[in-house]
Design an enzyme around this catalytic site. Sequence first.
Site, PDB file in Angstrom:
ATOM      1  N   GLU A  60       0.871  -1.177   0.000  1.00 39.70           N
ATOM      2  CA  GLU A  60       0.000   0.000   0.000  1.00 39.70           C
ATOM      3  C   GLU A  60       0.904   1.223   0.000  1.00 39.70           C
ATOM      4  O   GLU A  60       1.408   1.636   1.037  1.00 39.70           O
ATOM      5  CB  GLU A  60      -0.919  -0.020   1.216  1.00 39.70           C
ATOM      6  CG  GLU A  60      -1.924  -1.155   1.206  1.00 39.70           C
ATOM      7  CD  GLU A  60      -2.915  -1.052   0.059  1.00 39.70           C
ATOM      8  OE1 GLU A  60      -3.141   0.069  -0.436  1.00 39.70           O
ATOM      9  OE2 GLU A  60      -3.454  -2.090  -0.352  1.00 39.70           O
ATOM     10  N   CYS A  99      -2.286   9.467   2.586  1.00 39.24           N
ATOM     11  CA  CYS A  99      -1.836   8.919   1.309  1.00 39.24           C
ATOM     12  C   CYS A  99      -2.816   9.162   0.178  1.00 39.24           C
ATOM     13  O   CYS A  99      -2.421   9.227  -0.984  1.00 39.24           O
ATOM     14  CB  CYS A  99      -1.568   7.426   1.444  1.00 39.24           C
ATOM     15  SG  CYS A  99      -2.996   6.506   2.022  1.00 39.24           S
TER      16      CYS A  99
END
Length: 486
Positions: A230, A264
Amino acid sequence: MSGKGGKGAAEDPGSEPTLGMDPFEDTLRRLREAFNTGRTRPADFRAAQLEGLSRFLQDNKQLLQDALVQDLHKSPFESDVSELITSQNEVDLALKNLQDWMKDEPASKSLLTRLDSAFVRKEPFGLVLIIAPWNYPVNLTLVPLVGALAAGNCVVLKPSEISKSTEKVLAEMLPQYLDQSCFAVVLGGPQETGRLLEHKFDYIFFTGSPRVGKIIMAAAAKHLTPVTLELGGKNPCYVDDDCDPQTVANRVALFRYFNAGQTCVAPDYILCSPETQERLLPALQSSITRFYGDDPRSSPNLGRIINQKQFQRLQGLLGCGRVAIGGQSDESDLYIAPTVLVDVQETEPVMQEEIFGPILPIVNVRSLDEAIDFIKRREKPLALYAFSNSSQVVNQMLDQTSSGSFVGNEGFVYLTLPSLPLGGVGNSGMGRYHGKFSFDTFSHHRACLLSYPGLEKLKEIRYPPFTYWKQQLISWALGSQNCTLL
């Protein structure tokens, strides 16, 4: 999930480890032996671990909130909505659906296998490693853990050493709520992480920067260990001429400056025409003032930069383009004001790395097609945003680009939906999780076919010699495998 020095769990886990005894060997042997006994496989055991995780969240709410204040200056409410409630919802969902998720999935059959039993069994991988980041140090640690426990794995959890206060709570308290024969928290910085990665795991789940992700993947490749990465990247936000600037400003500002921009999936930069920029700037100023007041530094709703290293990196980016809004900073408080940059060139540093802070550059494009071309020339982002009153514009952006996720006329509120996966593509990562996607990520999907020991006369058609009529019959039977014969 960042470029240079972003939210990696360890700044560089490729460093040479110190000589001496391996600090992890006994722990990993103990966990693997526990897994091999089959201890983690029963549904009752998995549910008990999830219930323990739920109690951990409830019993230690104040400790976790205090730690998040110390690490990131997060308000209790922000900690609740972005860390604790999200984690609790994932636990609750897994407990509610665990029995269904674990069930064998029947598979369709051909005439050749009509009398057999064909199904997919979801099995735990074994010993899995979860390496977590610092920017959402509870959420991004515990949500993957939910999937790993629900899938029946033994788990080594490596929280980020950068979010020190949260790491301390996780290390000291969490093991008290889980079976310590099947779960362990390990601590340390880059050297310890490098040593840890020398060991063989059955699955590795990493959240962090693309740079460190490559190191993780290289270490995993030595053992042919599957990974979920990720990562992150520069998330574009296209703002069409046909839009309400204040609505766009409200939504972009909320999700750009949330957690001081250390998210993010936050919009990383805006693409719009010069005319839209002129309408958007006063709207963004209005939103920032409305959200954080005339002095954002005193607002309880604005976080701080995690540490000096990240602060200095971000302060360097403030020199790109021209500051149109904000720009103030105070290193002693790790404070950077909500900032908007204009006259930004795509060759400048602020457009070369994931910002991961409360800075929003605006880059001018002349059309939707130019914006799409701008996005497609770059690495695929983790998230992509498009704002327009025209559904045709939003759908064109969706159809002609690639990203981990896509959102039209909204921010990253989709993360509240466990029915949607979180995951990147290309440089922004591989694999996905949240909800059932987490369970599937940490499960090996094993193809199973069980046949009867008898009925040999019926099966003799498969054996040589292959006469003409056998060939015809087998070809016909194989051609029927699109049937759904369960």
